[in-house]
Design a protein around this motif. Structure first.
Motif, mmCIF file in Angstrom:
data_model
loop_
_atom_site.group_PDB
_atom_site.id
_atom_site.type_symbol
_atom_site.label_atom_id
_atom_site.label_comp_id
_atom_site.label_asym_id
_atom_site.label_seq_id
_atom_site.Cartn_x
_atom_site.Cartn_y
_atom_site.Cartn_z
ATOM 1 N N ARG A 109 0.828 -1.210 0.000
ATOM 2 C CA ARG A 109 0.000 0.000 0.000
ATOM 3 C C ARG A 109 0.861 1.258 0.000
ATOM 4 N NH1 ARG A 109 -5.429 -0.677 3.597
ATOM 5 N NH2 ARG A 109 -5.742 -2.933 3.378
ATOM 6 N N GLY A 110 0.518 2.189 -0.903
ATOM 7 C CA GLY A 110 1.219 3.463 -0.960
ATOM 8 C C GLY A 110 2.562 3.400 -1.650
ATOM 9 N N VAL A 111 2.852 2.297 -2.333
ATOM 10 C CA VAL A 111 4.124 2.129 -3.031
ATOM 11 C C VAL A 111 3.836 1.808 -4.492
ATOM 12 C CG1 VAL A 111 6.276 0.821 -3.176
ATOM 13 C CG2 VAL A 111 5.254 1.291 -0.946
ATOM 14 N N GLY A 112 4.595 2.412 -5.400
ATOM 15 C CA GLY A 112 4.448 2.093 -6.808
ATOM 16 C C GLY A 112 3.039 2.367 -7.299
ATOM 17 N N ARG A 113 2.406 1.349 -7.868
ATOM 18 C CA ARG A 113 1.086 1.504 -8.475
ATOM 19 C C ARG A 113 -0.055 1.167 -7.518
ATOM 20 N NH1 ARG A 113 5.098 -1.244 -12.163
ATOM 21 N NH2 ARG A 113 5.617 -1.612 -9.974
ATOM 22 N N THR A 114 0.246 0.717 -6.301
ATOM 23 C CA THR A 114 -0.804 0.429 -5.323
ATOM 24 C C THR A 114 -1.145 1.705 -4.563
ATOM 25 O OG1 THR A 114 -0.141 -1.888 -5.056
ATOM 26 C CG2 THR A 114 -1.398 -0.896 -3.268
ATOM 27 N N PRO A 115 -2.411 2.113 -4.558
ATOM 28 C CA PRO A 115 -2.761 3.395 -3.939
ATOM 29 C C PRO A 115 -2.578 3.391 -2.426
ATOM 30 C CG PRO A 115 -4.741 2.219 -4.637
ATOM 31 C CD PRO A 115 -3.577 1.453 -5.189
ATOM 32 N N LEU A 116 -2.421 4.595 -1.888
ATOM 33 C CA LEU A 116 -2.321 4.791 -0.440
ATOM 34 C C LEU A 116 -3.720 4.987 0.120
ATOM 35 C CD1 LEU A 116 -0.427 5.328 2.044
ATOM 36 C CD2 LEU A 116 -0.628 7.764 1.472
ATOM 37 N N PRO A 117 -4.147 4.158 1.072
ATOM 38 C CA PRO A 117 -5.492 4.307 1.645
ATOM 39 C C PRO A 117 -5.522 5.400 2.699
ATOM 40 C CG PRO A 117 -4.377 2.503 2.720
ATOM 41 C CD PRO A 117 -3.422 3.020 1.655
ATOM 42 N N GLU A 118 -6.723 5.739 3.130
ATOM 43 C CA GLU A 118 -6.874 6.646 4.259
ATOM 44 C C GLU A 118 -6.474 5.922 5.543
ATOM 45 O OE1 GLU A 118 -7.664 9.808 4.118
ATOM 46 O OE2 GLU A 118 -7.886 9.756 1.939
ATOM 47 N N GLY A 119 -6.054 6.693 6.543
ATOM 48 C CA GLY A 119 -5.750 6.124 7.846
ATOM 49 C C GLY A 119 -4.341 5.583 7.936
ATOM 50 N N PRO A 120 -3.937 5.208 9.151
ATOM 51 C CA PRO A 120 -2.572 4.723 9.366
ATOM 52 C C PRO A 120 -2.355 3.359 8.733
ATOM 53 C CG PRO A 120 -3.871 4.480 11.363
ATOM 54 C CD PRO A 120 -4.713 5.262 10.403
#
Length: 270
Positions: free
Chosen positions: A52-63
């Motif tokens: 999550r949050g790296v490359g092509r995988t989106p970063l979600p809300e929250g920690p």
């Protein structure tokens, strides 16, 4: 993109044979495993992915959390109809691999933990605080990478041009990680703690440490190996934090021998 229990993960797969899942560390997309995707796919079905949050995988809300990322990895295997895999994690990815073996033991055939620890020590926590503000205050992305890579590659890699090449490749990468995603992933890894639970891991395990690793020195890898029943521990002479990139032939040969021993159920399988 693969839907892993509602989380869209970017995945790269190559080869045929026993399943291997490669779990990346801080800020690293699937491409960090290029030498393993290229060098081991003749014998294994290799799966690498963007956390999550790296490359092509989106970063979600929250920690972000290490257990949550371990659940993502487990959901990915289930989505790919993989009953169990040899799981190899590097640095923060080794934290994810530990949690995966604890939370989803039926999916883990064996563990390789590279540049690992069970609980960050005060030195690592200080490094993490430094990296956090370095990401915010570096005068540019190149300066950030050049500073960050001082911690993870050997002087040899700086001298022979490898680090310069990696900096250029990272700057040219079409999916750079944001500062926010870097910091949130770093916070999750800094909060990792499996020290009191590692004795519950029951799969063959190989722990590898680089002799001159500044971030995860061998003494921390030794704690992990001593805490997992039957785990093997090896130090790679002269290597730093990322031997799978710097000396891929050495790394690939060692993990291949380990996986073969596990699959055969013979000596050397942990």
């Amino acid at each position: 993109m693969i839907d892993a229990d509602g989380v869209l993960l970017w995945v790269e797969r190559r080869g045929q044979g026993p399943d291997v899942l490669l779990v990346s560390g801080l800020g690293d997309p699937a491409e960090v495993w290029r030498s393993q995707l290229d060098g081991l796919a003749d014998r294994y079905r290799i799966t690498a992915f963007d956390n999550r949050g790296v490359g092509r995988t989106p970063l979600p809300e929250g920690p972000l959390s290490v257990p949550g990322m371990a659940d993502d990895a487990a959901a990915l295997l289930r989505a790919l109809d993989v009953p169990a895999a040899h799981v190899t994690g590097f640095s923060g990815g080794s934290f994810i691999a530990q949690e995966m073996a604890l939370r989803h033991p039926g999916l883990v055939r064996s563990l390789v933990l590279m540049s690992t620890m069970a609980r960050p020590d005060p030195y690592f926590r200080a490094v993490a605080r430094f990296w956090r503000w370095m990401a915010e205050r570096a005068p540019g992305e190149r300066a950030m990478l050049e500073a960050f890579y001082l911690w993870v590659y050997t002087p040899r890699a700086h001298a022979d041009g490898m680090v310069d090449r990696l900096v250029e490749e990272t700057l040219a990468f079409a999916h750079p990680q944001s500062v926010e995603a870097f910091q949130r992933q770093l916070a999750a890894f800094a909060g990792h703690d499996t020290l009191d639970r590692l004795d519950r891991i029951g799969v063959p395990t190989l722990v590898l440490s680089g002799e001159v690793d500044l971030v995860a020195p061998p003494r921390l890898g030794r704690v992990v190996a001593d805490s997992i029943p039957g785990a093997a521990f090896e130090v790679l002479p002269g290597e730093a934090h990322q031997p799978f990139q710097e000396v891929p032939d050495v790394f690939n040969s060692r993990v291949d021998a380990f996986w073969r021993a596990v699959d055969a159920g013979g000596p050397g399988s942990g």
